[in-house]
Design a protein around this motif. Structure first.
Motif, mmCIF file in Angstrom:
data_model
loop_
_atom_site.group_PDB
_atom_site.id
_atom_site.type_symbol
_atom_site.label_atom_id
_atom_site.label_comp_id
_atom_site.label_asym_id
_atom_site.label_seq_id
_atom_site.Cartn_x
_atom_site.Cartn_y
_atom_site.Cartn_z
ATOM 1 N N ASN A 118 -29.293 46.140 70.140
ATOM 2 C CA ASN A 118 -29.732 44.799 70.533
ATOM 3 C C ASN A 118 -30.450 44.769 71.872
ATOM 4 O OD1 ASN A 118 -28.621 43.595 68.175
ATOM 5 N ND2 ASN A 118 -26.603 43.558 69.153
ATOM 6 N N GLY A 119 -31.139 45.854 72.197
ATOM 7 C CA GLY A 119 -31.984 45.852 73.378
ATOM 8 C C GLY A 119 -31.231 45.644 74.677
ATOM 9 N N TYR A 120 -31.921 45.038 75.642
ATOM 10 C CA TYR A 120 -31.284 44.870 76.954
ATOM 11 C C TYR A 120 -30.147 43.857 76.905
ATOM 12 C CZ TYR A 120 -33.060 40.300 78.575
ATOM 13 O OH TYR A 120 -33.292 38.959 78.753
ATOM 14 N N ILE A 121 -30.199 42.914 75.969
ATOM 15 C CA ILE A 121 -29.105 41.948 75.823
ATOM 16 C C ILE A 121 -27.837 42.664 75.389
ATOM 17 C CG2 ILE A 121 -28.270 39.943 74.540
ATOM 18 C CD1 ILE A 121 -30.350 39.263 76.618
ATOM 19 N N GLY A 122 -27.967 43.610 74.478
ATOM 20 C CA GLY A 122 -26.810 44.406 74.067
ATOM 21 C C GLY A 122 -26.248 45.199 75.227
ATOM 22 N N VAL A 123 -27.139 45.739 76.069
ATOM 23 C CA VAL A 123 -26.688 46.473 77.257
ATOM 24 C C VAL A 123 -25.877 45.548 78.166
ATOM 25 C CG1 VAL A 123 -27.449 47.679 79.348
ATOM 26 C CG2 VAL A 123 -28.619 48.094 77.178
ATOM 27 N N LEU A 124 -26.371 44.342 78.372
ATOM 28 C CA LEU A 124 -25.652 43.377 79.218
ATOM 29 C C LEU A 124 -24.289 43.044 78.637
ATOM 30 C CD1 LEU A 124 -28.376 40.773 80.283
ATOM 31 C CD2 LEU A 124 -27.303 42.534 81.683
ATOM 32 N N GLU A 125 -24.244 42.801 77.344
ATOM 33 C CA GLU A 125 -22.967 42.465 76.709
ATOM 34 C C GLU A 125 -21.934 43.554 76.938
ATOM 35 O OE1 GLU A 125 -23.180 39.887 72.859
ATOM 36 O OE2 GLU A 125 -24.776 41.382 72.714
ATOM 37 N N ARG A 126 -22.334 44.784 76.722
ATOM 38 C CA ARG A 126 -21.387 45.892 76.870
ATOM 39 C C ARG A 126 -20.985 46.104 78.332
ATOM 40 N NH1 ARG A 126 -25.041 47.596 72.928
ATOM 41 N NH2 ARG A 126 -26.320 48.774 74.407
ATOM 42 N N ARG A 127 -21.958 46.045 79.233
ATOM 43 C CA ARG A 127 -21.656 46.292 80.642
ATOM 44 C C ARG A 127 -20.801 45.177 81.232
ATOM 45 N NH1 ARG A 127 -25.431 49.861 83.066
ATOM 46 N NH2 ARG A 127 -24.294 49.528 85.015
ATOM 47 N N LEU A 128 -21.079 43.939 80.865
ATOM 48 C CA LEU A 128 -20.284 42.818 81.379
ATOM 49 C C LEU A 128 -18.863 42.869 80.834
ATOM 50 C CD1 LEU A 128 -22.900 39.919 81.241
ATOM 51 C CD2 LEU A 128 -21.858 40.899 83.286
ATOM 52 N N SER A 129 -18.726 43.277 79.573
ATOM 53 C CA SER A 129 -17.389 43.443 79.013
ATOM 54 C C SER A 129 -16.621 44.520 79.773
ATOM 55 C CB SER A 129 -17.485 43.816 77.529
ATOM 56 O OG SER A 129 -16.205 44.037 76.974
ATOM 57 N N ASP A 130 -17.301 45.584 80.161
ATOM 58 C CA ASP A 130 -16.663 46.642 80.948
ATOM 59 C C ASP A 130 -16.219 46.122 82.314
ATOM 60 O OD1 ASP A 130 -17.087 48.419 78.904
ATOM 61 O OD2 ASP A 130 -18.906 49.287 79.768
ATOM 62 N N HIS A 131 -16.925 45.108 82.828
ATOM 63 C CA HIS A 131 -16.573 44.508 84.114
ATOM 64 C C HIS A 131 -15.584 43.351 83.949
ATOM 65 C CE1 HIS A 131 -20.095 46.754 85.519
ATOM 66 N NE2 HIS A 131 -19.723 46.480 86.754
ATOM 67 N N ASP A 132 -15.016 43.212 82.746
ATOM 68 C CA ASP A 132 -14.016 42.176 82.458
ATOM 69 C C ASP A 132 -14.575 40.756 82.544
ATOM 70 O OD1 ASP A 132 -11.997 44.055 81.998
ATOM 71 O OD2 ASP A 132 -11.496 44.155 84.125
ATOM 72 N N TYR A 133 -15.877 40.608 82.306
ATOM 73 C CA TYR A 133 -16.455 39.271 82.199
ATOM 74 C C TYR A 133 -16.496 38.886 80.724
ATOM 75 C CZ TYR A 133 -18.134 39.186 87.035
ATOM 76 O OH TYR A 133 -18.215 39.169 88.405
ATOM 77 N N ARG A 134 -15.971 37.695 80.432
ATOM 78 C CA ARG A 134 -16.043 37.185 79.059
ATOM 79 C C ARG A 134 -17.278 36.302 78.967
ATOM 80 N NH1 ARG A 134 -10.657 34.730 76.835
ATOM 81 N NH2 ARG A 134 -11.353 33.037 78.191
ATOM 82 N N VAL A 135 -18.304 36.805 78.292
ATOM 83 C CA VAL A 135 -19.590 36.122 78.250
ATOM 84 C C VAL A 135 -20.016 35.902 76.804
ATOM 85 C CG1 VAL A 135 -22.002 36.183 78.963
ATOM 86 C CG2 VAL A 135 -20.252 37.244 80.410
ATOM 87 N N ARG A 136 -20.471 34.701 76.532
ATOM 88 C CA ARG A 136 -21.055 34.405 75.223
ATOM 89 C C ARG A 136 -22.569 34.397 75.366
ATOM 90 N NH1 ARG A 136 -20.280 29.324 70.981
ATOM 91 N NH2 ARG A 136 -22.283 29.610 69.956
ATOM 92 N N PHE A 137 -23.246 35.172 74.522
ATOM 93 C CA PHE A 137 -24.699 35.242 74.527
ATOM 94 C C PHE A 137 -25.260 34.492 73.316
ATOM 95 C CE2 PHE A 137 -23.829 38.741 77.344
ATOM 96 C CZ PHE A 137 -24.946 38.823 78.179
ATOM 97 N N ASP A 138 -26.283 33.684 73.555
ATOM 98 C CA ASP A 138 -27.089 33.105 72.485
ATOM 99 C C ASP A 138 -28.479 33.702 72.617
ATOM 100 O OD1 ASP A 138 -25.028 31.502 71.564
ATOM 101 O OD2 ASP A 138 -25.582 29.811 72.845
#
Length: 325
Positions: A118-138
């Motif tokens: 999923n491109g750079y958005i997928g990278v953000l999702e995974r990295r933010l999850s590793d930083h314990d941020y719960r983020v919803r992406f649209d």
């Protein structure tokens, strides 16, 4: 038509709603139990007959003072228990996650990512999850979108509007296809004049995009991601192409930074690394490696905003707790 019983509607709920309903019931039951505990007969409050002894009046005063201290301690404990229970309830219903709306073209869609990440958005999702941020992406990225097409989508697609209205952060990749259209239309006679003329129109449309997003949600932080140069392999004969892209990036930055909630993220330098293949087979979109670098750069830029949002949430919770004291 038969009607539902008082409890039948519970079983027609979705699992998520049913879970929330049960949680609320348990909280209410807990608070009721706590109230009963508070107002139950307390041996500390029972009347005690003390036979005064004229010769031991000091001891009597000390005894009464000790009883008052015990009652006050018990009262403080109950107050703290009630406070703790309310804090736990607030914690359950306090929003602890974040919303990010991604808009734009194929870079937002993730075209070219051979890993299907999923491109750079997928990278953000995974990295933010590793930083314990719960983020919803649209993710509303659409291959080929230009600024005029994104404006039309903002006007016509209610799902985008609703997402932006609830977003903490809006990420945008747009403009590369505006440039590509000039390249296609002037392929046999590429010159700076055609790009400069269109850049003025691009600036106007990009401003309209920011205005529209702020109309939807003035509190969201908007991050515009700049261009990199994927054309070098095909248009080496256009010596000024790099300068053209620099000027378009400067226009993008000027528009974004003209808003208090606007930010510009440069990625041009990332794709100038030598001896590393950062483009997909189409030699236009990033590959998984390119998107990884892009995602890391965007993450570095949005983390301060997420940290600020986290601090504000904690302050709101502390403020609510202080009002209960």
């Amino acid at each position: 038509m038969s009607t539902q019983t008082n409890f039948e509607w519970v079983f027609t709920m979705t699992r998520q709603k049913r879970k929330l309903f049960i949680t609320i019931i348990l909280i209410i039951a807990g608070l009721i139990g706590l109230v009963i505990f508070i107002f139950r007969p307390n041996p500390l409050h029972q009347t005690t007959t003390i036979e005064p002894d004229g010769d031991r009046i000091d001891d009597l005063i000390e005894q009464v003072e000790n009883m008052d201290e015990e009652v006050q301690t018990a009262t403080n404990d109950l107050s703290q228990n009630l406070k703790d229970a309310v804090e736990q309830t607030l914690t359950i219903f306090t929003r602890t996650d974040y919303r990010i709306t991604a808009l734009g073209d194929s870079l937002t869609q993730g075209v070219g990512d051979e890993s299907n990440g999923n491109g750079y958005i997928g990278v953000l999702e995974r990295r933010l999850s590793d930083h314990d941020y719960r983020v919803r992406f649209d993710n509303f990225g659409r291959r080929g979108n230009r600024t005029d097409q994104l404006l039309t989508r903002l006007d016509e697609e209610n799902s985008i509007k609703r997402s932006v209205e609830r977003a903490d952060i809006v990420l945008i990749t747009i403009g590369a296809n505006d440039i590509m259209r000039i390249v296609r239309e002037n392929f046999l006679d590429l010159n700076e004049d055609a790009f400069d003329l269109e850049r003025t129109s691009y600036e106007e449309r990009l401003t309209d995009i920011f205005e529209k997003l702020n109309e939807f949600n003035p509190d969201a932080e908007i991050f515009l991601i700049g261009f990199f140069n994927p054309f070098e392999g095909y248009f080496n004969e256009v010596a000024a192409l790099e300068d053209i892209l620099i000027s378009w990036n400067q226009t993008s930055e000027a528009v974004a930074e003209s808003y208090l909630n606007g930010h510009y993220i440069s990625i041009r330098d990332l794709f100038q690394l030598e001896q590393i293949n950062l483009l997909a087979d189409d030699n236009f979109h990033p590959n998984a490696t390119g998107y990884s670098l892009m995602g890391a750069r965007v993450l570095n830029e949005i983390i301060p905003t997420l940290e600020q949002l986290s601090m504000e949430q904690e302050e709101n919770v502390e403020g609510n707790n202080a009002s209960l004291e």
